[in-house]
Motif scaffolding. Structure first.
Motif, PDB file in Angstrom:
ATOM      1  N   GLY A 104     -46.476 -18.300 -13.575  1.00 46.32           N
ATOM      2  CA  GLY A 104     -46.520 -16.882 -13.251  1.00 46.32           C
ATOM      3  C   GLY A 104     -46.731 -16.563 -11.785  1.00 46.32           C
ATOM      4  O   GLY A 104     -46.670 -15.397 -11.398  1.00 46.32           O
ATOM      5  N   THR A 105     -46.983 -17.559 -10.943  1.00 45.58           N
ATOM      6  CA  THR A 105     -47.267 -17.291  -9.529  1.00 45.58           C
ATOM      7  C   THR A 105     -46.063 -17.507  -8.615  1.00 45.58           C
ATOM      8  O   THR A 105     -46.150 -17.204  -7.426  1.00 45.58           O
ATOM      9  N   PHE A 106     -44.951 -18.011  -9.158  1.00 44.69           N
ATOM     10  CA  PHE A 106     -43.774 -18.322  -8.337  1.00 44.69           C
ATOM     11  C   PHE A 106     -42.517 -17.987  -9.154  1.00 44.69           C
ATOM     12  O   PHE A 106     -41.765 -18.873  -9.561  1.00 44.69           O
ATOM     13  N   PRO A 107     -42.268 -16.693  -9.387  1.00 44.56           N
ATOM     14  CA  PRO A 107     -41.166 -16.291 -10.255  1.00 44.56           C
ATOM     15  C   PRO A 107     -39.779 -16.745  -9.797  1.00 44.56           C
ATOM     16  O   PRO A 107     -38.899 -16.949 -10.638  1.00 44.56           O
ATOM     17  N   SER A 108     -39.548 -16.930  -8.513  1.00 44.22           N
ATOM     18  CA  SER A 108     -38.214 -17.338  -8.060  1.00 44.22           C
ATOM     19  C   SER A 108     -37.982 -18.847  -8.172  1.00 44.22           C
ATOM     20  O   SER A 108     -36.874 -19.325  -7.932  1.00 44.22           O
ATOM     21  N   ALA A 109     -39.005 -19.612  -8.576  1.00 43.27           N
ATOM     22  CA  ALA A 109     -38.864 -21.062  -8.717  1.00 43.27           C
ATOM     23  C   ALA A 109     -37.973 -21.396  -9.911  1.00 43.27           C
ATOM     24  O   ALA A 109     -37.833 -20.608 -10.848  1.00 43.27           O
ATOM     25  N   LEU A 110     -37.409 -22.578  -9.892  1.00 40.80           N
ATOM     26  CA  LEU A 110     -36.519 -23.036 -10.952  1.00 40.80           C
ATOM     27  C   LEU A 110     -37.279 -23.621 -12.145  1.00 40.80           C
ATOM     28  O   LEU A 110     -36.664 -24.083 -13.107  1.00 40.80           O
ATOM     29  N   ASN A 137     -33.868 -29.763 -10.042  1.00 42.85           N
ATOM     30  CA  ASN A 137     -32.844 -29.117 -10.850  1.00 42.85           C
ATOM     31  C   ASN A 137     -31.452 -29.452 -10.322  1.00 42.85           C
ATOM     32  O   ASN A 137     -31.045 -28.959  -9.285  1.00 42.85           O
ATOM     33  N   ARG A 138     -30.723 -30.283 -11.066  1.00 44.08           N
ATOM     34  CA  ARG A 138     -29.383 -30.713 -10.661  1.00 44.08           C
ATOM     35  C   ARG A 138     -28.421 -29.535 -10.524  1.00 44.08           C
ATOM     36  O   ARG A 138     -27.686 -29.425  -9.553  1.00 44.08           O
ATOM     37  N   ALA A 139     -28.435 -28.628 -11.489  1.00 44.65           N
ATOM     38  CA  ALA A 139     -27.450 -27.553 -11.522  1.00 44.65           C
ATOM     39  C   ALA A 139     -27.705 -26.465 -10.485  1.00 44.65           C
ATOM     40  O   ALA A 139     -26.761 -25.898  -9.934  1.00 44.65           O
ATOM     41  N   LYS A 140     -28.962 -26.160 -10.211  1.00 47.79           N
ATOM     42  CA  LYS A 140     -29.276 -25.015  -9.341  1.00 47.79           C
ATOM     43  C   LYS A 140     -30.075 -25.367  -8.099  1.00 47.79           C
ATOM     44  O   LYS A 140     -30.380 -24.482  -7.294  1.00 47.79           O
ATOM     45  N   GLY A 141     -30.430 -26.643  -7.908  1.00 47.60           N
ATOM     46  CA  GLY A 141     -31.325 -27.007  -6.819  1.00 47.60           C
ATOM     47  C   GLY A 141     -30.702 -27.090  -5.443  1.00 47.60           C
ATOM     48  O   GLY A 141     -31.407 -27.125  -4.438  1.00 47.60           O
ATOM     49  N   ASN A 142     -29.381 -27.116  -5.350  1.00 50.74           N
ATOM     50  CA  ASN A 142     -28.702 -27.252  -4.059  1.00 50.74           C
ATOM     51  C   ASN A 142     -28.605 -25.903  -3.358  1.00 50.74           C
ATOM     52  O   ASN A 142     -27.812 -25.043  -3.745  1.00 50.74           O
ATOM     53  N   GLY A 143     -29.442 -25.696  -2.349  1.00 55.51           N
ATOM     54  CA  GLY A 143     -29.403 -24.457  -1.575  1.00 55.51           C
ATOM     55  C   GLY A 143     -29.998 -23.266  -2.294  1.00 55.51           C
ATOM     56  O   GLY A 143     -29.636 -22.129  -2.006  1.00 55.51           O
ATOM     57  N   VAL A 144     -30.931 -23.505  -3.206  1.00 56.08           N
ATOM     58  CA  VAL A 144     -31.586 -22.404  -3.906  1.00 56.08           C
ATOM     59  C   VAL A 144     -32.406 -21.593  -2.900  1.00 56.08           C
ATOM     60  O   VAL A 144     -32.966 -22.148  -1.955  1.00 56.08           O
ATOM     61  N   VAL A 145     -32.433 -20.287  -3.084  1.00 56.74           N
ATOM     62  CA  VAL A 145     -33.208 -19.405  -2.201  1.00 56.74           C
ATOM     63  C   VAL A 145     -34.488 -19.007  -2.920  1.00 56.74           C
ATOM     64  O   VAL A 145     -34.451 -18.443  -4.018  1.00 56.74           O
ATOM     65  N   TYR A 146     -35.621 -19.336  -2.293  1.00 54.38           N
ATOM     66  CA  TYR A 146     -36.928 -18.967  -2.829  1.00 54.38           C
ATOM     67  C   TYR A 146     -37.516 -17.846  -1.976  1.00 54.38           C
ATOM     68  O   TYR A 146     -37.361 -17.835  -0.746  1.00 54.38           O
ATOM     69  N   LYS A 147     -38.208 -16.931  -2.635  1.00 45.75           N
ATOM     70  CA  LYS A 147     -38.893 -15.852  -1.921  1.00 45.75           C
ATOM     71  C   LYS A 147     -39.965 -16.457  -1.020  1.00 45.75           C
ATOM     72  O   LYS A 147     -40.787 -17.260  -1.465  1.00 45.75           O
ATOM     73  N   ALA A 148     -39.971 -16.061   0.247  1.00 45.02           N
ATOM     74  CA  ALA A 148     -40.887 -16.651   1.224  1.00 45.02           C
ATOM     75  C   ALA A 148     -42.352 -16.488   0.821  1.00 45.02           C
ATOM     76  O   ALA A 148     -43.143 -17.428   0.935  1.00 45.02           O
ATOM     77  N   ALA A 149     -42.731 -15.319   0.341  1.00 41.76           N
ATOM     78  CA  ALA A 149     -44.131 -15.086  -0.019  1.00 41.76           C
ATOM     79  C   ALA A 149     -44.560 -15.976  -1.187  1.00 41.76           C
ATOM     80  O   ALA A 149     -45.676 -16.494  -1.216  1.00 41.76           O
ATOM     81  N   GLU A 150     -43.663 -16.171  -2.155  1.00 43.48           N
ATOM     82  CA  GLU A 150     -43.987 -17.003  -3.315  1.00 43.48           C
ATOM     83  C   GLU A 150     -44.100 -18.472  -2.919  1.00 43.48           C
ATOM     84  O   GLU A 150     -45.027 -19.164  -3.338  1.00 43.48           O
ATOM     85  N   LEU A 151     -43.152 -18.955  -2.109  1.00 46.21           N
ATOM     86  CA  LEU A 151     -43.209 -20.342  -1.660  1.00 46.21           C
ATOM     87  C   LEU A 151     -44.416 -20.564  -0.749  1.00 46.21           C
ATOM     88  O   LEU A 151     -45.049 -21.618  -0.790  1.00 46.21           O
ATOM     89  N   ALA A 152     -44.762 -19.562   0.052  1.00 43.56           N
ATOM     90  CA  ALA A 152     -45.955 -19.667   0.907  1.00 43.56           C
ATOM     91  C   ALA A 152     -47.200 -19.899   0.054  1.00 43.56           C
ATOM     92  O   ALA A 152     -48.049 -20.722   0.397  1.00 43.56           O
ATOM     93  N   HIS A 153     -47.304 -19.189  -1.054  1.00 41.00           N
ATOM     94  CA  HIS A 153     -48.456 -19.373  -1.942  1.00 41.00           C
ATOM     95  C   HIS A 153     -48.482 -20.799  -2.501  1.00 41.00           C
ATOM     96  O   HIS A 153     -49.532 -21.442  -2.545  1.00 41.00           O
ATOM     97  N   ALA A 154     -47.327 -21.303  -2.901  1.00 40.70           N
ATOM     98  CA  ALA A 154     -47.248 -22.646  -3.488  1.00 40.70           C
ATOM     99  C   ALA A 154     -47.449 -23.744  -2.455  1.00 40.70           C
ATOM    100  O   ALA A 154     -47.880 -24.851  -2.805  1.00 40.70           O
ATOM    101  N   TRP A 155     -47.165 -23.451  -1.196  1.00 36.39           N
ATOM    102  CA  TRP A 155     -47.230 -24.480  -0.153  1.00 36.39           C
ATOM    103  C   TRP A 155     -48.427 -24.288   0.765  1.00 36.39           C
ATOM    104  O   TRP A 155     -49.356 -25.101   0.774  1.00 36.39           O
TER     105      TRP A 155
END
Length: 193
Positions: A104-110, A137-155
Protein backbone atom coordinates in the motif's frame (compact mmCIF):
# COMPACT_ATOMS: atom_id res chain seq x y z
CA UNK A 1 18.90 14.86 -16.05
CA UNK A 2 15.62 14.47 -17.95
CA UNK A 3 16.93 11.60 -20.02
CA UNK A 4 16.65 7.85 -20.42
CA UNK A 5 19.98 6.02 -20.45
CA UNK A 6 19.96 3.00 -22.81
CA UNK A 7 20.55 0.38 -20.12
CA UNK A 8 19.74 -3.07 -21.57
CA UNK A 9 17.04 -4.91 -19.65
CA UNK A 10 17.36 -8.35 -18.07
CA UNK A 11 14.79 -10.12 -15.88
CA UNK A 12 15.98 -12.02 -12.84
CA UNK A 13 13.62 -14.80 -13.93
CA UNK A 14 16.20 -15.86 -16.52
CA UNK A 15 18.33 -17.36 -13.76
CA UNK A 16 17.77 -20.99 -12.66
CA UNK A 17 14.62 -21.50 -10.52
CA UNK A 18 16.39 -21.75 -7.13
CA UNK A 19 18.02 -18.34 -7.68
CA UNK A 20 15.17 -16.34 -9.21
CA UNK A 21 13.84 -14.77 -6.04
CA UNK A 22 17.37 -13.86 -4.88
CA UNK A 23 19.06 -12.65 -8.07
CA UNK A 24 17.94 -9.01 -8.24
CA UNK A 25 21.36 -7.63 -7.27
CA UNK A 26 23.49 -9.60 -9.77
CA UNK A 27 20.83 -9.11 -12.45
CA UNK A 28 20.92 -5.35 -11.89
CA UNK A 29 24.72 -5.40 -11.96
CA UNK A 30 24.57 -7.41 -15.20
CA UNK A 31 22.35 -4.75 -16.80
CA UNK A 32 24.73 -1.93 -15.87
CA UNK A 33 27.80 -3.92 -16.96
CA UNK A 34 26.11 -4.53 -20.32
CA UNK A 35 25.39 -0.79 -20.60
CA UNK A 36 29.16 -0.25 -20.38
CA UNK A 37 29.86 -2.92 -22.99
CA UNK A 38 30.60 -5.87 -20.70
CA UNK A 39 28.02 -8.47 -21.66
CA UNK A 40 28.53 -11.34 -19.22
CA UNK A 41 25.87 -13.98 -18.50
CA UNK A 42 23.71 -13.11 -15.51
CA UNK A 43 24.37 -16.51 -13.97
CA UNK A 44 28.13 -15.92 -14.18
CA UNK A 45 27.68 -12.62 -12.33
CA UNK A 46 25.43 -14.34 -9.76
CA UNK A 47 28.15 -16.86 -9.00
CA UNK A 48 30.84 -14.16 -8.82
CA UNK A 49 28.77 -12.04 -6.41
CA UNK A 50 27.48 -14.89 -4.24
CA UNK A 51 28.43 -14.62 -0.57
CA UNK A 52 28.91 -18.19 0.70
CA UNK A 53 29.29 -17.09 4.33
CA UNK A 54 25.82 -15.55 4.43
CA UNK A 55 24.37 -17.58 1.57
CA UNK A 56 23.06 -14.62 -0.40
CA UNK A 57 23.46 -12.85 -3.72
CA UNK A 58 22.74 -9.39 -2.29
CA UNK A 59 26.10 -8.58 -0.74
CA UNK A 60 26.60 -4.96 -1.77
CA UNK A 61 30.39 -4.99 -1.47
CA UNK A 62 30.73 -8.11 -3.59
CA UNK A 63 28.49 -6.56 -6.24
CA UNK A 64 30.71 -3.51 -6.70
CA UNK A 65 33.79 -5.72 -6.42
CA UNK A 66 32.51 -7.69 -9.42
CA UNK A 67 32.36 -4.52 -11.50
CA UNK A 68 35.90 -3.68 -10.41
CA UNK A 69 37.12 -7.14 -11.42
CA UNK A 70 35.81 -6.41 -14.91
CA UNK A 71 37.68 -3.11 -15.18
CA UNK A 72 35.07 -0.58 -14.10
CA UNK A 73 35.06 1.88 -11.22
CA UNK A 74 32.36 1.06 -8.68
CA UNK A 75 31.37 2.10 -5.19
CA UNK A 76 28.51 2.07 -2.72
CA UNK A 77 26.87 5.41 -2.03
CA UNK A 78 24.08 6.67 0.18
CA UNK A 79 21.62 8.91 -1.65
CA UNK A 80 19.41 11.31 0.29
CA UNK A 81 17.47 13.10 -2.46
CA UNK A 82 16.68 13.10 -6.17
CA UNK A 83 19.13 15.93 -6.92
CA UNK A 84 22.02 13.61 -6.05
CA UNK A 85 20.61 10.92 -8.35
CA UNK A 86 19.92 13.41 -11.15
CA UNK A 87 23.56 14.52 -11.02
CA UNK A 88 24.67 10.91 -11.67
CA UNK A 89 22.14 10.42 -14.47
CA UNK A 90 23.28 13.71 -16.05
CA UNK A 91 26.80 12.21 -16.15
CA UNK A 92 25.47 9.10 -17.89
CA UNK A 93 25.73 6.88 -14.80
CA UNK A 94 22.77 4.65 -13.90
CA UNK A 95 22.26 3.82 -10.23
CA UNK A 96 21.41 0.43 -8.73
CA UNK A 97 19.05 1.17 -5.83
CA UNK A 98 18.22 -1.02 -2.83
CA UNK A 99 14.54 -0.58 -1.97
CA UNK A 100 12.08 -1.91 0.59
CA UNK A 101 8.41 -1.10 1.12
CA UNK A 102 5.19 -2.37 2.69
CA UNK A 103 1.94 -3.12 0.96
CA UNK A 104 0.00 0.00 0.00
CA UNK A 105 2.95 2.41 0.21
CA UNK A 106 4.16 2.18 -3.42
CA UNK A 107 1.12 1.99 -5.73
CA UNK A 108 3.09 2.50 -8.96
CA UNK A 109 5.35 -0.51 -8.23
CA UNK A 110 4.97 -3.71 -10.24
CA UNK A 111 4.53 -5.77 -7.03
CA UNK A 112 2.72 -5.24 -3.73
CA UNK A 113 5.65 -5.19 -1.29
CA UNK A 114 9.23 -6.31 -0.73
CA UNK A 115 11.54 -6.96 2.21
CA UNK A 116 14.46 -5.99 -0.04
CA UNK A 117 14.97 -5.61 -3.77
CA UNK A 118 17.44 -3.99 -6.17
CA UNK A 119 16.66 -2.27 -9.45
CA UNK A 120 18.38 0.04 -11.95
CA UNK A 121 17.51 3.73 -12.10
CA UNK A 122 18.23 4.70 -15.70
CA UNK A 123 16.67 8.14 -16.03
CA UNK A 124 13.94 10.66 -15.37
CA UNK A 125 10.89 11.87 -17.24
CA UNK A 126 10.66 15.64 -17.85
CA UNK A 127 8.15 15.80 -14.96
CA UNK A 128 10.68 14.19 -12.58
CA UNK A 129 9.32 10.66 -12.30
CA UNK A 130 11.88 7.86 -12.37
CA UNK A 131 12.62 5.51 -15.29
CA UNK A 132 13.67 2.11 -13.99
CA UNK A 133 14.75 -1.31 -15.20
CA UNK A 134 13.08 -3.51 -12.61
CA UNK A 135 14.35 -7.10 -12.94
CA UNK A 136 11.39 -8.49 -10.95
CA UNK A 137 8.99 -8.27 -13.90
CA UNK A 138 9.91 -9.61 -17.35
CA UNK A 139 6.87 -8.19 -19.14
CA UNK A 140 6.76 -4.69 -17.64
CA UNK A 141 10.14 -4.10 -15.97
CA UNK A 142 11.96 -2.59 -18.96
CA UNK A 143 11.77 1.19 -18.62
CA UNK A 144 8.91 1.21 -16.12
CA UNK A 145 8.12 4.68 -14.76
CA UNK A 146 7.75 4.92 -10.99
CA UNK A 147 6.36 7.94 -9.17
CA UNK A 148 9.32 9.80 -7.64
CA UNK A 149 7.67 10.35 -4.25
CA UNK A 150 6.73 6.67 -3.93
CA UNK A 151 10.18 5.41 -4.94
CA UNK A 152 11.76 7.97 -2.59
CA UNK A 153 9.83 6.42 0.30
CA UNK A 154 10.96 2.91 -0.68
CA UNK A 155 14.58 3.97 -1.18
CA UNK A 156 15.64 7.12 0.70
CA UNK A 157 13.51 6.28 3.73
CA UNK A 158 15.19 2.85 3.92
CA UNK A 159 18.81 3.93 3.79
CA UNK A 160 19.17 5.27 0.24
CA UNK A 161 21.92 2.76 -0.57
CA UNK A 162 22.94 2.50 -4.19
CA UNK A 163 25.73 1.11 -6.33
CA UNK A 164 27.45 3.47 -8.73
CA UNK A 165 29.31 1.74 -11.55
CA UNK A 166 31.04 3.50 -14.43
CA UNK A 167 33.96 3.62 -16.77
CA UNK A 168 36.17 5.90 -14.78
CA UNK A 169 39.31 7.89 -15.21
CA UNK A 170 40.87 6.40 -12.09
CA UNK A 171 39.82 9.33 -9.90
CA UNK A 172 37.98 8.61 -6.66
CA UNK A 173 34.46 9.96 -6.31
CA UNK A 174 34.47 13.18 -4.28
CA UNK A 175 33.05 11.61 -1.08
CA UNK A 176 35.64 8.82 -1.16
CA UNK A 177 38.48 11.23 -1.88
CA UNK A 178 37.47 13.37 1.11
CA UNK A 179 37.38 10.33 3.43
CA UNK A 180 40.69 9.04 2.09
CA UNK A 181 42.40 12.28 3.08
CA UNK A 182 40.95 12.37 6.59
CA UNK A 183 40.93 8.77 7.81
CA UNK A 184 41.49 5.27 6.54
CA UNK A 185 38.34 3.33 5.68
CA UNK A 186 37.54 -0.27 6.39
CA UNK A 187 35.30 -2.23 4.05
CA UNK A 188 32.63 -4.20 5.78
CA UNK A 189 30.08 -6.62 4.39
CA UNK A 190 26.62 -5.22 4.15
CA UNK A 191 23.87 -7.28 2.58
CA UNK A 192 20.60 -6.46 0.92
CA UNK A 193 17.63 -7.79 2.79
Amino acid sequence: WARDLPVPFRPQGDTPPPLRSQACSPTSVSMVLHYYGIDRPTLENCLAIYDADYRLFGNWNRAVQRAGELGLDAWIARFRNWNQVKAEIAQGRPIIASIRFEKGTFPSALYADTDGHLLVIRGFTPSGDVIVNDPANRAKGNGVVYKAAELAHAWFDNGGVGYVIHKGDGALPVAQAERATTAPTTAQSVSAR
